[in-house]
Enzyme design. Structure first.
Site, PDB file in Angstrom:
ATOM      1  N   GLU A  12       0.785  -1.110  -0.038  1.00 13.22           N
ATOM      2  CA  GLU A  12       0.075   0.020  -0.052  1.00 13.22           C
ATOM      3  C   GLU A  12       0.928   1.221   0.215  1.00 13.22           C
ATOM      4  OE1 GLU A  12      -3.962  -1.833   2.381  1.00 13.22           O
ATOM      5  OE2 GLU A  12      -2.372  -1.042   3.342  1.00 13.22           O
ATOM      6  N   GLY A  87     -12.869  -4.590   2.119  1.00 11.99           N
ATOM      7  CA  GLY A  87     -14.123  -5.117   1.528  1.00 11.99           C
ATOM      8  C   GLY A  87     -15.222  -4.528   1.609  1.00 11.99           C
ATOM      9  N   GLU A 182      -7.787  -1.638  10.087  1.00 13.24           N
ATOM     10  CA  GLU A 182      -7.005  -0.373  10.460  1.00 13.24           C
ATOM     11  C   GLU A 182      -7.629   0.946  10.783  1.00 13.24           C
ATOM     12  OE1 GLU A 182      -6.097  -1.826   7.614  1.00 13.24           O
ATOM     13  OE2 GLU A 182      -4.844  -3.466   8.690  1.00 13.24           O
ATOM     14  N   ASP A 205     -12.384  -6.736  -2.278  1.00 17.18           N
ATOM     15  CA  ASP A 205     -13.295  -8.119  -2.268  1.00 17.18           C
ATOM     16  C   ASP A 205     -14.641  -7.698  -1.738  1.00 17.18           C
ATOM     17  OD1 ASP A 205     -11.088  -7.795   0.180  1.00 17.18           O
ATOM     18  OD2 ASP A 205     -12.969  -8.491   0.950  1.00 17.18           O
TER      19      ASP A 205
END
Ligand code: SAH
Length: 242
Positions: A12, A87, A182, A205
Site C-alpha cells: 500500500e 472489503g 485499521e 473484495d
C-alpha cells in the site's frame, strides 16, 4: 506542514517510493531518509513544500494505532492520510471503487454484556469522523480527475471478513459500507490527539468469499490507484499554502 501518509501493508505504500513507468506521478518520494522505530520503517521525504512521513504499520488495529501515534508524537505529523484496501459491505460497492470514510467504528469492540451498544466503551464513541476539510479536498481531486469517489461508513476489526453472515451482521449493526482492519484505530488516535485525518480505501473484495481469491493481484493495482489519489490531495494541500 508535516503530513503522515500511512498504509497497513508494504504494497500500500510501495507506489510512493518506487518508480513506475505507467504512473509517472508515483515517484515523488524518491529521495527519502529512512528511520527504524518500534519495529517499523518510517520514510521522511519532501513533496513540494510539504514534509512527508510515510510508513506501513503491519495489519490490524494495534499495529496501526502504534504507527499513527508514532507519526504524530515522535515525528510531529500534523495531519494523517491513510491509504489502503477494504472489503465491500454495501451492495453498490464494486471491486476497484474508491471509498472515503465519513465515519469509522470498531465492529469487534464488544462490552454489550454491560448494556452498552456494540463498538462503544465508556468515554469513547461508536463513530469517529474524519476532517471535513480533507473530505472536501478529496472531492475536488475526484472531480478534477473525473473519478467517482464514494463516501461511506467504515467498520474496522481484527479479522479478515470472508463470510456472508458476518458481513451482514456488521452491515446491519453499524450501517457500514466497507470493512477493513485499521481505519477506526487510526481514527481513535488522530481524534484523541486532535490531528485531522482522512481514510481512503479501494475495494478489494466482497467480504464473503475465500480470502485467497485474487486479493493479492488486486492489492497491487488498487494501491497504485489510491496512492495516486493521495498525491492529488497533497498537490491541493500544498497549493492551499498549508
Ligand atoms: N494478503 C495478506 C493479508 C491481508 S489481510 C497476507 O497474506 O499477508 C487484509 C488487509 O486488507 C487488511 O489490512 C485490511 O485492512 C484490508 N481488507 C481488505 N478486505 C478486507 C476484508 N474483507 N476484511 C477485513 N479486512 C480487509
Amino acid at each position: 506542514m508535516k503530513i503522515a501518509i500511512m498504509g497497513a501493508m508494504v504494497e500500500e505504500v510501495d507506489p510512493f517510493l518506487s518508480e513506475s513507468e505507467h504512473e509517472p506521478l508515483l515517484k515523488y518520494f524518491k529521495k527519502h531518509n529512512d528511520i527504524e522505530y518500534g519495529g517499523n520503517l518510517y520514510h521522511e521525504a519532501k513533496y513540494r513544500d510539504l514534509d512527508i512521513v510515510l510508513a506501513y504499520s503491519k495489519i490490524g488495529k494495534v499495529y496501526s494505532a502504534l504507527t499513527a501515534a508514532t507519526m504524530i508524537e515522535k515525528f510531529g505529523c500534523e495531519m494523517l492520510l491513510f491509504t489502503g484496501v477494504a472489503g465491500a459491505v454495501a451492495p453498490d460497492l464494486k471491486i476497484g471503487d474508491l471509498v472515503a470514510a465519513i465515519q469509522l467504528c470498531q465492529h469487534d469492540l464488544d462490552i454489550t454484556a454491560f448494556g452498552h451498544p456494540h463498538g462503544y466503551v465508556p468515554e469513547g464513541k461508536v463513530y469517529i469522523e474524519p476532517s471535513k476539510e480533507l473530505l472536501h479536498i478529496a472531492k475536488e481531486v475526484a472531480d478534477d480527475r473525473g473519478i467517482e469517489l464514494k463516501k461511506g461508513i467504515i467498520a474496522t476489526g481484527d479479522q479478515f471478513i470472508a463470510d456472508a453472515k458476518k458481513k451482514r451482521w456488521i452491515a446491519d449493526t453499524f450501517d457500514a459500507d466497507a470493512i477493513e482492519m485499521e481505519g477506526a484505530s487510526v481514527a481513535v488516535v488522530c481524534d484523541s490527539l486532535n490531528v485531522p485525518f482522512f481514510v481512503l480505501r479501494a475495494i478489494s473484495d466482497a467480504a464473503d468469499m475465500d480470502a485467497a481469491f485474487d486479493f493479492d493481484e488486486f492489492l497491487k493495482h488498487s494501491s497504485k490507484v489510491s496512492s495516486s489519489f493521495i498525491i492529488g490531495m497533497l498537490e491541493k494541500i500544498s497549493k492551499s499554502g498549508n
